[in-house]
Design a protein around this motif. Structure first.
Motif, mmCIF file in Angstrom:
data_model
loop_
_atom_site.group_PDB
_atom_site.id
_atom_site.type_symbol
_atom_site.label_atom_id
_atom_site.label_comp_id
_atom_site.label_asym_id
_atom_site.label_seq_id
_atom_site.Cartn_x
_atom_site.Cartn_y
_atom_site.Cartn_z
ATOM 1 N N VAL A 143 0.676 -1.018 -0.188
ATOM 2 C CA VAL A 143 -0.085 -0.027 0.065
ATOM 3 C C VAL A 143 0.921 1.203 0.033
ATOM 4 O O VAL A 143 0.617 2.073 -0.971
ATOM 5 N N GLU A 144 1.929 1.175 0.773
ATOM 6 C CA GLU A 144 2.874 2.541 0.847
ATOM 7 C C GLU A 144 3.445 2.776 -0.294
ATOM 8 O O GLU A 144 3.795 3.823 -0.762
ATOM 9 N N LYS A 145 3.840 1.421 -1.160
ATOM 10 C CA LYS A 145 4.774 1.631 -2.268
ATOM 11 C C LYS A 145 3.865 2.160 -3.526
ATOM 12 O O LYS A 145 4.545 2.500 -4.810
ATOM 13 N N ARG A 146 2.795 1.933 -3.471
ATOM 14 C CA ARG A 146 1.751 1.968 -4.504
ATOM 15 C C ARG A 146 1.615 3.580 -4.910
ATOM 16 O O ARG A 146 1.336 4.305 -4.107
ATOM 17 N N GLN A 147 1.836 3.633 -6.248
ATOM 18 C CA GLN A 147 1.850 5.157 -6.453
ATOM 19 C C GLN A 147 0.477 5.263 -7.660
ATOM 20 O O GLN A 147 0.199 4.486 -7.948
ATOM 21 N N SER A 148 0.321 6.544 -7.770
ATOM 22 C CA SER A 148 -0.706 6.687 -8.623
ATOM 23 C C SER A 148 -0.269 6.370 -10.171
ATOM 24 O O SER A 148 0.919 6.530 -10.449
ATOM 25 N N ALA A 149 -1.326 6.128 -10.957
ATOM 26 C CA ALA A 149 -0.604 6.027 -12.591
ATOM 27 C C ALA A 149 -0.046 7.176 -13.082
ATOM 28 O O ALA A 149 0.893 7.156 -13.565
ATOM 29 N N THR A 150 -0.777 8.343 -12.595
ATOM 30 C CA THR A 150 -0.085 9.609 -13.380
ATOM 31 C C THR A 150 1.265 9.818 -12.616
ATOM 32 O O THR A 150 2.117 10.144 -13.247
ATOM 33 N N ALA A 151 1.595 9.432 -11.269
ATOM 34 C CA ALA A 151 2.716 9.819 -10.730
ATOM 35 C C ALA A 151 3.697 8.936 -11.427
ATOM 36 O O ALA A 151 5.077 9.025 -11.749
ATOM 37 N N ILE A 152 3.451 7.645 -11.508
ATOM 38 C CA ILE A 152 4.258 6.596 -12.303
ATOM 39 C C ILE A 152 4.847 7.149 -13.625
ATOM 40 O O ILE A 152 5.872 7.041 -13.988
ATOM 41 N N VAL A 153 3.778 7.704 -14.470
ATOM 42 C CA VAL A 153 3.939 8.195 -15.799
ATOM 43 C C VAL A 153 4.918 9.326 -15.819
ATOM 44 O O VAL A 153 5.754 9.269 -16.585
ATOM 45 N N ASP A 154 4.785 9.997 -14.927
ATOM 46 C CA ASP A 154 5.626 11.261 -14.758
ATOM 47 C C ASP A 154 6.862 10.889 -14.487
ATOM 48 O O ASP A 154 7.968 11.225 -15.022
ATOM 49 N N SER A 155 7.130 10.182 -13.538
ATOM 50 C CA SER A 155 8.255 9.653 -12.860
ATOM 51 C C SER A 155 9.102 8.847 -14.363
ATOM 52 O O SER A 155 10.318 9.194 -14.265
ATOM 53 N N TYR A 156 8.340 8.159 -14.767
ATOM 54 C CA TYR A 156 9.098 7.247 -15.964
ATOM 55 C C TYR A 156 9.490 8.078 -16.974
ATOM 56 O O TYR A 156 10.338 7.957 -17.916
ATOM 57 N N MET A 157 8.624 9.167 -17.301
ATOM 58 C CA MET A 157 8.829 10.112 -18.413
ATOM 59 C C MET A 157 9.941 11.212 -18.084
ATOM 60 O O MET A 157 10.754 11.334 -19.100
ATOM 61 N N PHE A 158 10.161 11.667 -16.971
ATOM 62 C CA PHE A 158 10.668 12.628 -16.623
ATOM 63 C C PHE A 158 12.013 12.547 -15.693
ATOM 64 O O PHE A 158 12.550 13.534 -15.555
ATOM 65 N N SER A 159 11.808 11.634 -14.815
ATOM 66 C CA SER A 159 12.630 11.506 -13.660
ATOM 67 C C SER A 159 13.735 10.240 -13.904
ATOM 68 O O SER A 159 14.935 10.523 -13.317
ATOM 69 N N ILE A 160 13.463 9.343 -14.462
ATOM 70 C CA ILE A 160 14.443 8.238 -14.452
ATOM 71 C C ILE A 160 15.306 8.034 -15.503
ATOM 72 O O ILE A 160 14.833 8.702 -16.463
ATOM 73 N N SER A 161 16.412 7.476 -15.712
ATOM 74 C CA SER A 161 17.279 7.497 -16.632
ATOM 75 C C SER A 161 16.570 6.923 -17.621
ATOM 76 O O SER A 161 15.758 5.922 -17.726
ATOM 77 N N LEU A 162 17.233 6.990 -18.956
ATOM 78 C CA LEU A 162 16.578 6.341 -20.327
ATOM 79 C C LEU A 162 17.035 4.889 -19.895
ATOM 80 O O LEU A 162 15.812 4.068 -20.451
ATOM 81 N N PRO A 163 17.972 4.329 -19.602
ATOM 82 C CA PRO A 163 18.123 2.795 -19.316
ATOM 83 C C PRO A 163 17.382 2.404 -18.342
ATOM 84 O O PRO A 163 16.842 1.291 -18.482
ATOM 85 N N SER A 164 17.090 3.085 -17.518
ATOM 86 C CA SER A 164 16.004 2.475 -16.230
ATOM 87 C C SER A 164 14.562 2.452 -16.960
ATOM 88 O O SER A 164 13.859 1.379 -16.931
ATOM 89 N N PHE A 165 14.237 3.469 -17.724
ATOM 90 C CA PHE A 165 12.920 3.376 -18.704
ATOM 91 C C PHE A 165 13.091 2.122 -19.570
ATOM 92 O O PHE A 165 11.847 1.431 -19.525
ATOM 93 N N SER A 166 13.966 1.929 -20.229
ATOM 94 C CA SER A 166 13.884 0.884 -21.112
ATOM 95 C C SER A 166 13.787 -0.402 -20.265
ATOM 96 O O SER A 166 13.236 -1.395 -20.781
#
Length: 194
Positions: A21-44
Motif C-alpha cells: 500500500v505504501e509503495k503503490r503510486q498513482s498511475a499519473t505519478a508513475i507516468v511522470d516519473s518514468y517520463m521525466f525522472s528516471i534515466s533512459l536505461p531505467s525506462f528501457s
C-alpha cells in the motif's frame, strides 16, 4: 529467550501488510516519473518488463524515420516519447505544455544516446532533426489548457504562423544535418552513400 517462527512472522506482519500500500503510486505519478525522472536505461528496463502492466507500452519506434540511423541508437528515445504521448493521452493530460515537456525529454534522450555511445556532431544534428519533426508534425491532438486547467483548444487550431515557424525550424535542422553528414563523409567518419 527462545524466538519462535510464529513470533518472527507476527513481528514482520505489519511491515508486510503495509509495504504494498505504501509503495503503490498513482498511475499519473508513475507516468511522470518514468517520463521525466528516471534515466533512459531505467525506462528501457521497465519497458522491457512491461512494469507496471496497466500502462501503455505500445510503440511504432521512430514512426516513419529510421530507428537507428547510421547506427545511432535512437530507438530507446523513440520508445519513451511514444510512452509519453500514449499515456498522457490516456490520462487526459495531453496538453500543449505537456507535449512540449515530452518533446523536450525526447531531445534530451536523443542527445544522451549520442553522447553515451561515442557519436559526435552528426548524431546531435540528426537528433535536432528528429526533435524539430515532433515539434512541427507530431501530437497535433494536444490541447491547450484554459486558465483553470481544463482542456479547451486543440493545438491543431494553432495559427498558420506558428505552424510555419515550426516547419521552418525543421527545414533549418535538416539543412544543418545534411551539411554535417557531408563534412563527416569528407573526413571519412561516415560511409559514403551513393
Amino acid at each position: 529467550m527462545k524466538i519462535t517462527a510464529t513470533a518472527i512472522a507476527l513481528a514482520l506482519l505489519p511491515a508486510t501488510l503495509a509495504s504494498p500500500v505504501e509503495k503503490r503510486q498513482s498511475a499519473t505519478a508513475i507516468v511522470d516519473s518514468y517520463m521525466f525522472s528516471i534515466s533512459l536505461p531505467s525506462f528501457s528496463t521497465h519497458r522491457h518488463n512491461r512494469n507496471p502492466s496497466y500502462l501503455i507500452w505500445t510503440t511504432d519506434g521512430c514512426t516513419s524515420s529510421p530507428d537507428n540511423p547510421f547506427g545511432f541508437p535512437f530507438i530507446p528515445a523513440c520508445h519513451r516519447h511514444d510512452f509519453g504521448y500514449h499515456n498522457f493521452r490516456a490520462q487526459s493530460r495531453f496538453t500543449s505544455n505537456n507535449k512540449l515537456r515530452i518533446d523536450n525529454k525526447f531531445r534530451d534522450d536523443l542527445y544522451y544516446q549520442c553522447n553515451t555511445n561515442g557519436h559526435g556532431a552528426v548524431c546531435r544534428a540528426l537528433a535536432d532533426v528528429y526533435y524539430a519533426a515532433v515539434r512541427a508534425f507530431g501530437g497535433s491532438d494536444a490541447n491547450r489548457a484554459a486558465a483553470d486547467g481544463r482542456l479547451k483548444v486543440p493545438v491543431d487550431d494553432q495559427t498558420q504562423e506558428e505552424h510555419d515557424a515550426l516547419v521552418a525550424i525543421y527545414e533549418e535542422k535538416v539543412a544543418a544535418y545534411e551539411a554535417a553528414v557531408k563534412e563527416a563523409e569528407a573526413k571519412g567518419e561516415l560511409p559514403l552513400f551513393a
